[in-house]
Design a protein around this motif. Structure first.
Motif, PDB file in Angstrom:
ATOM      1  N   THR A   1      -0.975   3.132   7.639  1.00 15.31           N
ATOM      2  CA  THR A   1      -0.899   1.786   7.072  1.00 15.31           C
ATOM      3  C   THR A   1       0.362   1.597   6.245  1.00 15.31           C
ATOM      4  OG1 THR A   1      -3.310   1.626   7.075  1.00 15.31           O
ATOM      5  CG2 THR A   1      -2.142   0.102   5.648  1.00 15.31           C
TER       6      THR A   1
ATOM      7  N   SER B   1       0.841  -1.189   0.000  1.00 11.80           N
ATOM      8  CA  SER B   1       0.000   0.000   0.000  1.00 11.80           C
ATOM      9  C   SER B   1       0.877   1.241   0.000  1.00 11.80           C
ATOM     10  CB  SER B   1      -0.933   0.014   1.222  1.00 11.80           C
ATOM     11  OG  SER B   1      -0.176   0.027   2.418  1.00 11.80           O
TER      12      SER B   1
ATOM     13  N   THR C   1      -7.604   0.127   2.347  1.00  8.97           N
ATOM     14  CA  THR C   1      -6.810  -1.082   2.206  1.00  8.97           C
ATOM     15  C   THR C   1      -7.632  -2.300   2.605  1.00  8.97           C
ATOM     16  OG1 THR C   1      -5.986  -0.911   4.480  1.00  8.97           O
ATOM     17  CG2 THR C   1      -4.693   0.158   2.760  1.00  8.97           C
TER      18      THR C   1
ATOM     19  N   THR D   1      -3.276   0.233  -3.406  1.00 13.58           N
ATOM     20  CA  THR D   1      -3.525  -0.764  -2.363  1.00 13.58           C
ATOM     21  C   THR D   1      -3.757  -2.130  -2.995  1.00 13.58           C
ATOM     22  OG1 THR D   1      -5.926  -0.394  -2.395  1.00 13.58           O
ATOM     23  CG2 THR D   1      -4.628   0.962  -0.886  1.00 13.58           C
ATOM     24  N   ASN D   2      -3.664  -3.159  -2.135  1.00 17.96           N
ATOM     25  CA  ASN D   2      -4.118  -4.529  -2.439  1.00 17.96           C
ATOM     26  C   ASN D   2      -3.196  -5.351  -3.319  1.00 17.96           C
ATOM     27  OD1 ASN D   2      -6.298  -3.423  -1.115  1.00 17.96           O
ATOM     28  ND2 ASN D   2      -7.807  -3.890  -2.664  1.00 17.96           N
TER      29      ASN D   2
ATOM     30  N   ARG E   1       1.549  -2.561   7.762  1.00 18.27           N
ATOM     31  CA  ARG E   1       0.610  -3.062   6.763  1.00 18.27           C
ATOM     32  C   ARG E   1      -0.185  -4.254   7.283  1.00 18.27           C
ATOM     33  NH1 ARG E   1       5.203  -4.010   2.750  1.00 18.27           N
ATOM     34  NH2 ARG E   1       3.767  -5.491   1.777  1.00 18.27           N
TER      35      ARG E   1
ATOM     36  N   THR F   1      -1.450   5.747   2.336  1.00 16.31           N
ATOM     37  CA  THR F   1      -2.533   5.253   3.194  1.00 16.31           C
ATOM     38  C   THR F   1      -2.250   5.573   4.658  1.00 16.31           C
ATOM     39  OG1 THR F   1      -1.469   3.063   3.205  1.00 16.31           O
ATOM     40  CG2 THR F   1      -3.246   3.400   1.627  1.00 16.31           C
TER      41      THR F   1
END
Length: 802
Positions: free
Chosen positions: A94, A88, A130, A783-784, A98, A91
């Motif tokens: 985060t 990510s 996220t 993200t992801n 994470r 964010t």
């Protein structure tokens, strides 16, 4: 930091061709684990992970280290296909801590243990877009790989055995316990783009204590420079001249102004593990560690023409830097002794996590150029957990001349959560020229967000396990918990295994589970500036997260948070074939009721009830934690391993692993006062995040070849498709194939030299569609992505054992 010489990188490619193909073996083949283990999820001693009634992956510390991966959570991601650790960027907190998850569920659905004892979670709450939004997870990267003897991953519900959180499974980290000898390791590397330079110095050493005791000390120092994969910002940066012409500085502005990538990162960690005999039948043990991490990641760039900029301070605009200081401390001590036929274990532990928000290269525009600082202490989150447990276990004669293992125990746990306000300049509005208040990049916690709350619970359990015959084993457990905030919960588990033949066995479990709402979800509150996309690109809003004891949530009829409850089934087949072939296939289904979500943002225009609730706050919208969703997750895990003796060509170990999971939403139940707002409170974005943001399919093929002084590890990792929702619709990314390779040469009995490449062919995630690239700046998903967005990483490593 000095960059790697291109010749060094060429050596890596040349070594691949010169050395026989080989493998990174993540889950050590069960046939290779010679010692008798007490594996997580069972009190019966067993020799391999395939001996139990539930699927357990055993990954040795050597296998984790052999990958060259510098983060514990990332190494585990490539070792266990059902474990997800996405990347990510932009964010907020985060970026520094994470989230990671098991079997496609929330990060807080996995219980983490160290040496079989509960590990505390991070103080951070994931608030942005996220995977695992609204959750807090255990920070696995606070535990250095150098301290790990092995990791056991129980892929099965186990709340009846261990209490809250163990819905998706349990991760047990077993620390090194050697009484002598040790190692020192140094790694140096960078990405193929020439950024992300990093180095890591780690080591471990064992010391004898008394006649049979051991004290093992392990630690690491890890430094990493940032990476950046942002596209140039084509937008107008400066106000137009009085005659309407563009400012000449538009021609010279450095348009690589955003930072999209890994953060700058410094981490120091130290862990210790002690075990020493006391008398003939007693043992004292203690373990714990400290971790101190700082990182620096970018927010949205503030252009010179925006009202949240003061050109007297930043004439060209500025990029706010979020620079949190993350501290993690833990310690456990216990005493184990025999009394008659009973073995007692009394232990006490304490865990502390602190996340201090610092903002650099910023300002509070509402204070004006003469009064605003350019760096801020924006507030601190603290989470503490204390545990006291008394366990008792013995064997008693049972049917068919077998022994029945009986275990029982009582535990007490206290969780506390504190939100500490930031310095005044980080949150106030000074009124200067109607400029927005608060520190840019991250608005500080105001005094009204300050919280200092706690809750406690008492749990009692009873377990029974029995190897009734040489072919059949069974187990049962029941646990009752009493929480000071929501009341009681009782969970149970049944498990069994039957060996159909000497090589073929079937196994299965049925269990109920629960997850108590975390103190973070119960008490976190804040009003801050967030960038919200309502169809015209990200725009700043004063967004309020209100806890369940606030007047806002009471006015909206949100109600107190209740535990999530689960019903799980699993069935598996184990085949221990000829010449070391091992195959396990396990299917599972997990139904969860009343999952806790962080709602979407509701605004005064959505409902008169919302307008009334927010009337006395500075927030433009509200969100909150609520039990709202029922889901069903189904999946299957497959592991195949085989060793080959190649005569004069050495030895080859192989492993094929595959995981599939699919989560479906069964029901959505939202507060009655907010009827008609389902599409806002739990919108398509959140539904996609819960069900589609994690690849449904993942797998790996690992090969480890050794001949003479040469060892080569080769792994092919597969990550299936996943979805991300944007205001214009949902986009699908993947699938992705990643190739990792390391080549090691054992110079002598003590010294080993290694060269390696992670993501050898520098694969990137799919690009975002042109309409979702935010003016071409966000080229890749923020993200992801399971493979990150850095491309290839190449490294060299030297290890000395003594």
């Amino acid at each position: 930091m000095k960059k790697l010489n291109p010749i060094t990188l060429a050596i890596i490619a040349g070594s691949m061709a010169a050395i026989p193909a080989a493998a990174q073996q993540q889950n050590q083949p069960e046939a290779e684990v010679e010692e008798v283990l007490q594996v997580v999820g069972s009190r019966l001693s067993m020799r391999t992970a395939t001996d139990g009634s539930a699927p357990v992956d055993i990954i040795s510390g050597e296998d984790l280290a052999s990958t060259g991966i510098t983060e514990t959570a990332k190494a585990l991601q490539y070792a266990v296909p059902s474990f997800n650790f996405p990347s990510s960027s932009i964010t907020d907190g985060t970026d520094a801590v994470r989230p990671a998850s098991l079997r496609g569920l929330s990060p807080d659905h996995t219980l983490v243990l160290i040496n079989g004892k509960r590990r505390h979670s991070s103080a951070l709450v994931h608030l942005n877009g996220t995977t695992g939004r609204g959750s807090s997870n255990v920070d696995l990267n606070a535990i250095p790989i150098a301290a790990i003897k092995r990791i056991e991953v129980l892929r099965d519900g186990a709340a009846a055995l261990y209490g809250s959180d163990a819905i998706a499974g349990v991760i047990n980290i077993v620390l090194k316990d050697n009484a002598q000898g040790g190692m020192a390791n140094f790694q140096l590397g960078q990405t193929h783009k020439g950024d992300g330079e990093q180095w890591k110095l780690s080591g471990s050493n064992g010391f004898a204590v008394g006649d049979d005791g051991a004290f093992t000390l392990s630690g690491e120092i890890h430094s990493k420079n940032r990476t950046n994969r942002a596209g140039p910002d084509p937008r107008q940066q400066y106000p137009s001249l009085p005659n309407g012409e563009p400012d000449p500085r538009e021609e010279t502005f450095d348009r690589q102004s955003f930072h999209v990538g890994d953060a700058d990162y410094e981490n120091v960690s130290l862990f210790a593990n002690l075990e020493v005999g006391v008398g003939e039948s007693s043992t004292f043990y203690a373990f714990g560690g400290v971790s101190d991490r700082t990182s620096e990641s970018g927010a949205f760039y503030r252009r010179a023409l925006q009202s949240n900029t003061l050109t007297e301070i930043y004439p060209d605009g500025f990029l706010p830097i979020l620079a949190p200081d993350v501290k993690d401390y833990s310690g456990y001590a216990g005493f184990e002794w025999m009394l008659g036929e009973w073995t007692f274990d009394l232990s006490a532990g304490y865990g502390f996590s602190e996340f201090q928000y610092n903002v650099k290269n910023s300002l509070n525009a509402s204070l004006g150029p003469d009064l605003t600082p350019t760096s801020f202490e924006a507030g601190t989150l603290q989470n503490t957990e204390s545990n006291v447990t008394l366990d008792a276990q013995r064997f008693i004669p049972f049917a068919n001349n077998s022994d029945l293992s009986i275990a029982m125990g009582i535990s007490y746990r206290e969780n506390s959560y504190e939100v500490i306000a930031g310095q005044e300049e980080s949150y106030i509005n000074g009124g200067y020229q109607d400029r927005p208040g608060g520190s840019q990049g991250f608005t500080g916690f105001a005094p009204e967000s300050a919280v200092d709350e706690s809750r406690d619970n008492v749990g009692v359990y009873l377990e029974a396990e029995n190897q009734l015959t040489t072919d059949f084993m069974w187990g049962a457990a029941v646990r009752h918990e009493d929480y000071s905030d929501f009341g009681t919960n009782t969970s149970w588990k049944l498990s069994g295994r039957y060996d159909v033949t000497d090589r073929l066995a079937v196994r299965g479990t049925a269990n109920t589970g629960f997850r108590a709402p975390s103190v973070q979800q119960l008490y976190f509150t804040n009003i801050s500036t967030l960038f919200v996309d309502r169809g015209n690109g990200p725009e700043p809003e004063q967004s309020g997260t209100f806890n369940n004891v606030s007047p806002v949530t009471e006015a909206l009829g949100i109600g107190n948070l209740q535990p999530e409850e689960s019903d799980s089934l699993s069935f598996g087949v184990v085949w221990n074939g000829f010449n070391g072939l091992a195959v396990t296939v396990d299917a599972f289904q997990i139904e969860i009721q009343d999952r806790i979500i962080l709602s979407g943002d509701v605004t005064p225009s959505d409902s008169p009830a919302v307008a009334d609730a927010l009337a006395n706050t500075s927030a433009e919208n509200a969100r909150f934690f609520v039990n709202a969703v029922d889901t069903t997750t189904k999946g299957i895990d497959v592991v195949v391993s085989k060793d080959f003796e190649l005569g004069g060509y050495g030895d080859l170990k192989t492993q094929l692993a595959y995981g599939y999971n699919d989560t479906e939403i069964d029901a959505i139940n939202l507060p009655s006062l907010l009827d008609g707002l389902d599409d806002v409170l739990f919108d398509e974005n959140e539904q996609v995040r819960m069900t589609e943001s994690v690849p449904k399919h993942s797998g790996s093929l690992g090969l480890t070849h050794q001949t003479g002084k040469w060892s080569t590890n080769l792994q092919f990792s597969y990550f299936g498709t996943y979805d991300i929702y944007y205001s214009s619709g949902t986009e699908t990314y993947g699938p992705d194939w990643i190739t990792d390779v390391t080549v090691s040469y054992q110079w002598n009995d003590a010294l080993t030299v290694k060269l390696g490449a992670q993501n050898l062919f520098s694969e990137y995630p799919d690009r975002r569609s042109e309409g979702n690239q935010f003016n071409g700046i966000f080229v890749y998903p923020l993200t992801n992505s399971p493979i990150g967005f850095n491309g290839g990483y190449f490294f060299t490593e030297v290890e000395y054992r003594f």
